[in-house]
Structure formats: C-alpha cells, structure tokens
Design an enzyme around this catalytic site. Structure first.
Site, PDB file in Angstrom:
ATOM      1  N   GLY B 134       0.781  -1.241   0.000  1.00  0.00           N
ATOM      2  CA  GLY B 134       0.000   0.000   0.000  1.00  0.00           C
ATOM      3  C   GLY B 134       0.807   1.282   0.000  1.00  0.00           C
ATOM      4  N   GLY B 187     -13.219  -4.418   9.998  1.00  0.00           N
ATOM      5  CA  GLY B 187     -12.916  -4.071   8.609  1.00  0.00           C
ATOM      6  C   GLY B 187     -11.494  -4.418   8.186  1.00  0.00           C
ATOM      7  N   LYS B 205       2.108 -10.922  -3.904  1.00  0.00           N
ATOM      8  CA  LYS B 205       3.015  -9.792  -3.694  1.00  0.00           C
ATOM      9  C   LYS B 205       4.474 -10.248  -3.752  1.00  0.00           C
ATOM     10  CE  LYS B 205      -0.531  -7.370  -1.050  1.00  0.00           C
ATOM     11  NZ  LYS B 205      -1.169  -7.279   0.288  1.00  0.00           N
TER      12      LYS B 205
END
Lengths: 423, 423
Positions: B134, B187, B205
């Site tokens: 990210g 979440g 990844k």
C-alpha cells in the site's frame, strides 16, 4: 544497449566504494535496465590516489576541469564534500550541460536553491539520494513516493555518529567522552567530530528534507539546533527508568500553516521504532496524509551503503528524461519560543528543606505544571538529582523558568532540559 | 503547466479514495511538480456508483470502453481487482497507447510477464506501486533505489489482515477464530478472507518482488505457501515464552545461485522490528549488497493509504519519459525440500512413560538434533504439549520424521511445525 559515461571527482572513502561497486555490479545493472554505466575517468586533487584508479584500470586526473570539460561525459559525481571547491565543480558541470550526482549535504543545505535553479535552467538533473540517510532510498521515497502527500510530522535520526554515541552510552553505561572515544576508535566518528556532535550534519539533512516536503530551504542560522555533548549518563539512565530513550532527532512539523524545524536531543518512548534504532543506523518516521505513518530504516553512512544511493542516482538519471524538480514555496515558520510540548528536566540541588517547594513555585508562576517528580536518594557531587516530567508547556516559559531556578543558591549545576516527543 | 488526463475503472473503496485525494491534493501536486492531474472520467460497471462521480462533478460511465477508447486520456487507473475482466481492460488500455496504473497484485502475479511485455512493445508505462505494501513506496525503493544492489534476503509482512489476526491473538489472548471475527468486525478482514488467510495474497506480492529483485516471475503453484489457519493460541504463547513472535512472512533468499521463495508462518525473534509490526501494518526487511540492511514500514491496505501509492504512480509516469522496465532472467529455484533451518515443533502426546524417548529416537534417525525441549505440566485435551526447538535440519527430514511420529498411538493430534528465521 545505451551507454552512459560518468566521471567521479573525489576518491575518498565513498568515492572508492562507488568505483568498486560500479565495477562489481555493472552487469547486474545492465541486466536490470539495459543500460551500460561506463566509468570514464576519476579525479582527486591528491595525486597519490592515482593508484586506486590504476587498480581498476580507469584513467586518472588530478585536475577536475579535465572531467568537467570532457564532452563525452554525461554525469559528474561530486564526492569532494564541503562548500568550496565542491560548489564550483557542481556549477561547472551543470554549465557544461552535465548531470550531477552528489552526496554533499552541506553544499545542498547552503547552495541548494542556486544548484537546483541552475539545473532547471540548463535542463539537467541533480541526484542527491546519498545526501540524506545513505543507503535508505529516502529522497526518492519522499520526493516521488509521497509526491501527493502532505507530511504532517517527520522525525529523523539522520546522523549515525551521534546515534552510535548515545546508544553506546545507554548500552555500555559509559559517559559521553568515553562513548565518543569508542566511536572514534571504531570509525563511527571522525577525529574532528564537531559537525556531527553539534547537530549541524543533521541540520543540513533536515534542510534538504524541508525542501522536499515543504518546498523551502530554511535559513540555517534560524533553525534551532542543539547537539548531544551536554547529554550525561545520568539523563540516559533516568530517562530509561521513565521508559524513554534519548535520541538526536531532526524534526519537521507543519500545523496551523506554520512550519516547525528543529534538531535537538529528544526523549522518545522506549517502544517506538526510533528508540530501537541502534548503533550507527539511521531511521526516519513520518506521519502523512493520506499515506499514514511510515518508517524507513537503514545504514546512513559508510562507503558501501552510500555508494548504493549514488549508483541508484546515476542509473535513474540515465533512465529518465525528466527528473524531479521541486518548486520553492513561501512558508511561515513556527517560532521556537512558541513551541508547546512536554519536557524532561533534571535539577541538581543541595539536599535542603524547601527546595522542591521553591522550584515548584517558579514553575507554577510560568504556568508549567508537573506530571511527575522523582527525587533520587543518592547524592551525586553533593547534590540530589530531581527529575521532573512536565505537562505540555511553552518552550519560552521553560527557558525563563529554568533560568530563574538556576539562580537559586541551592542549585549547584545548570539544569538539564530535554524535550519529549511522545510520537 | 502540463496537464495529464486520467481515468479510473473501478469505484470501490480504493477507487473512491483516489478520486477524493486527487481532488484534495491536486494543487499540492501542481506546486510540487508543475503538473496538472485532471480526472477526466470514472467508470464502474455498477451504475449506482454514478452518485460518487456526481459528488465530485466527474463524468461517469458504466462502460470501460468509453475510457479505453477515449484518445484524450493518457493514463488508465485499473482498480477492478481479480484477473478478468481487469486483464482485458489493462491490455485494451495499453493497446490504445495509454499508460496503466494498477493496484492489482493477483493480476500482476498471473499476467505480469504479458503485461510488461506488451507495455514495452507499445512504449507505455505500467505503475504498480500500490500492488505491494500500500502506502510504503516499496516498488520504487526496490526497483530504483536498489537498482545497483543484490538482494540477499527479503522478509516481508505483506498482508495486513493476517498480521492483524496474529497480533490480536497474541495481544488479546484469543484464538484464531475469535481474532478473525474481530478482524472482520473492524474491517481488517473481508467476509471471504481465504485469499488472505491462506497466504495467497502474500504469494502474489512476493511474486512481484521476485520479478523486481531477481527478474523472475515464479510459477505460483510451485512456491511453498502456507497460511495461518492452523496457528493456535498455544503456539502463540509458547513461542512468546521462547522470546519469539509468529508472523506470516513472505521470504525470498538467494544463495549459491539458488532462489528460495516461500510464504509461511514463521517464528521471528521478539526484538526484531518485524516482530514489532503490529495491527494491520506491513513491513519489509531486506539484507542487500552493498546497501546493507533496510527496513520499510507502513500501512499496507485501506483506501487512503493505497490512494497515495496510486497517485504517486500517476504523477511519476507523467513526469518521466522512460519508466522502469525490468528484463526477465533465468533463475534456478531452491527446492523447498532441501531447505535447512531451525524448527519449532509441538507434539500433543499422551502422558505415558517412554514418549519422549520414542519421539527423540525418530528425530535422531533423520539426523534432527534438538536444541531445547519443554514439556508442559498441565494437560490439554488429555494430552501434554511437548515443545521442541530443533537445531538446523532439512525440511524434508522434518516432514518425514513428523509423519512417522504422528503415526504413534500416543500422539493424539497432528504435530505442529513452524519454521524459525533468526534473521
């Protein structure tokens, strides 16, 4: 395969590592990028460095103009250090339409504006990844990776020498002078270490980060800069008891439209990654929008580590047509006196009645309230150390209060104050 | 000021954050780069997403071809996820001579070779900073910052969901299912979390990092991949007693010319920065030549953090003429069976005499020697847990020995084995 011809001025520790690693990794780089990096010539004003060039079969010159004026050379790597003659070499190279790669933080901090402006004018690039945090790709991460982010806070351990000294004081339970001597013996500190010890090297690097994050080159004389020579083993111990470590931090914060730049020893919570940055390592922690919190950690100095950053600049300049070119911005600075934060304060007082009351009264008169007090039983130099952690207080108030308290006859040594960043 | 026109396909969590932050930070980006990023059109096959576009006054379409065929658009941001139809969109955009920015690690891990090869053919760029870790500028750091370095070892916590689950198990003393439920409630885990839990997301990844570091796209079916669903609270506790933490690591190592890629739960020394990577954070530690040890830490997921990486790609593609283009290389892989390392093993045995002797005899017959044994006094499910740390042993030997030991009648549950990386 495209060939890029480069030359190096300055064959010190870093220069030699660059020569060695360009040779060692040139085929790796070619496989990765389809670029051939050819080291065409190296230069050092010290003619005895010729033997280094000879070892790698690279043409040597003692005259920098031989490189700067050579029309075949695309990129000049400046590894001379200091302001002059490095600045003349960099200007000369740019005027001859060459790209420049430099590790010289002192030069950029003083002449960065002029250098980047000239580079823009001649449409050439300046690579400076090696100028901050050695092997950590921090310049690239901040200027490219965070190009769409605002940097709310940045805290950096940007100087390996001082981190090594503080770390060894804590780990080895030795005082500043002993730790400095050890750092010098192990090659982590120079013989004349004042630029590191006094925080000036950190200031230079902070100045470069300020340009990248906020588009402003600060006036170096106006950035509050405090070194580590006043940090005593006592403070290392007492702050550890309070679950803090003392680190020399370079700090940049912007809020309410004001920019706050500082370099000073700081108490950092022991469990924070910055506290755990050991030995001569560097680390940068920043809090950004919208990328959130980031931490970068790695070797900040030394020939091999720094050569990696220099080589990355050489390759990336060769790969890209248009490099990063930051526009300057108008920024208002926060006055250091107006800072508000928590402080660690250590008084060295005679063991007499009423001492704590008198100190507390002065603090209260400056609106400084105390979060915790520890008075140590054992005497040191006929005094008792009184350790206080304050609640958030104004820097200006702390300074005034301490100067008043230090006038009391029962205070035998200047009081120690270290800022706390709870991160 | 140069204007770059972009379009987004996919208005999920990340797509919405990109729209919002391009609007919010466009003036910051213009000040920094002299570039104007104009969001010309957004697309989602779900027509109800039109209201998001309306909110920001951006033209909306439910047909991706409207963007792909629009000659005014320079760069398409693909945020659809999964292999198809994302792959068709990316191919279509490249064939229409558009640059592509993507966060899609599953797509790159499966079709990266084809995508980069097509991009090279049409001379356009593919930005994928958001596909790994990210907000951390890891792709840029590895591909550009370490362009002249060999990566000897790379250990990554590349998946925030599993790190959150393992971290909460340890911190909250709760079992896997409870921790997963909590992660879902907060979440940090999806309703269908199997790609994360099973290590597949980490594998995707790792595959991208393998391409960057070693120039090779591994066969995904041949990379040893083990998820975290078998990790019990017992193991978390016992490994903590041994001063380790359990982390899901993606590992890449190259030595003796062999590449070793793996994803599995791993015991990591408690004081190592990777162990201290808490909550849903990501971290990558690598050991390189000549840059030495490096650590990168930050938010690996979430809309705002990921949008930062996407925006950095959009801006950097617009700023540079020639992007990074890695050539593929021929690489030999290390067979997982030939790995040698230390192991944490937990047996659940009936409390009978001779048990330890029988287990030890089997281990010895496979040349596995034991560094430490702890037999817990308290019984769990009528068994006593026996915890062993082995000296360095062959993976193949461990597997064979355990399968033999698990056949003993006194062994009541399949034995647990977790690899140790002493980093």
């Amino acid at each position: 395969m495209k060939t890029r011809k480069i030359a190096i001025i300055g064959l010190g520790n870093i220069g030699q590592a660059v020569v060695k690693n360009i040779k060692k990794y040139s085929s790796l780089i070619s496989r990765r990028t389809s670029l051939k990096i050819e080291l065409k010539k190296v230069c050092d004003i010290n003619k005895r460095k010729r033997k280094i060039a000879d070892k790698f079969s690279i043409p040597f010159t003692a005259n920098p103009l031989d490189l700067i004026r050579d029309p075949q050379i695309d990129t000049i790597v400046e590894l001379v250090g200091g302001i002059e003659p490095a600045y003349s070499f960099v200007r000369g190279a740019l005027k001859e339409k060459k790209n420049v790669v430099t590790a010289n933080k002192a030069l950029l901090a003083s002449k960065g504006r002029e250098i980047f402006s000239l580079a823009r004018k001649v449409n050439r690039k300046v690579g400076f990844e090696a100028s901050v945090c050695g092997a950590i790709p921090l310049i690239r991460s901040v200027s490219e990776g965070l190009v769409g982010c605002e940097v709310k806070k940045l805290y950096g351990i940007l100087n390996g020498t001082t981190n090594y000294i503080l770390y060894q004081m804590q780990k080895g339970n030795i005082d500043f002078n002993a730790s400095l001597a050890e750092a010098q013996a192990k090659g982590f500190a120079e013989k004349r270490p004042s630029l590191d010890i006094n925080g000036i090297d950190s200031l230079h690097k902070l100045s470069i980060l300020s340009y990248l994050c906020y588009g402003v080159w600060p006036n170096l004389n106006k950035v509050y800069t405090e070194g580590i020579s006043k940090i005593s083993l006592l403070d290392i111990r007492y702050s550890a008891e309070l679950n803090y470590r003392i680190k020399l931090l370079a700090i940049a914060k912007r809020n309410d439209g004001l920019l706050d730049l500082r370099v000073h020893p700081t108490l950092v919570p022991a469990e924070h990654p910055l506290s755990q940055t050991s030995s001569a390592y560097n680390a940068v922690y920043c809090d950004t929008n919208p990328a959130g919190e980031l931490l970068f950690y790695g070797q900040g100095a030394g020939g091999p580590a720094t050569s990696s950053a220099i080589i990355s600049d050489i390759v990336n300049i060769a790969s890209y047509e248009n490099g990063f070119m930051r526009k300057e911005e108008k920024v208002s600075f926060r006055n250091t006196k107006d800072l508000k934060m928590r402080y660690y304060v250590r008084f060295m007082a005679q063991d007499a009645s009423g001492v704590l009351a008198k100190i507390s009264k002065v603090l209260a008169s400056f609106n400084i309230s105390i979060a915790s007090v520890t008075q140590k039983e054992h005497k040191l130099r006929k005094c008792v150390p009184i350790i206080m952690i304050t609640h958030e207080a104004k820097e200006d108030s702390i300074r005034k209060a301490l100067s008043k308290i230090d006038n009391f006859k029962f205070i035998k040594y200047p009081s120690q104050v270290i800022r706390i960043e709870d991160l």
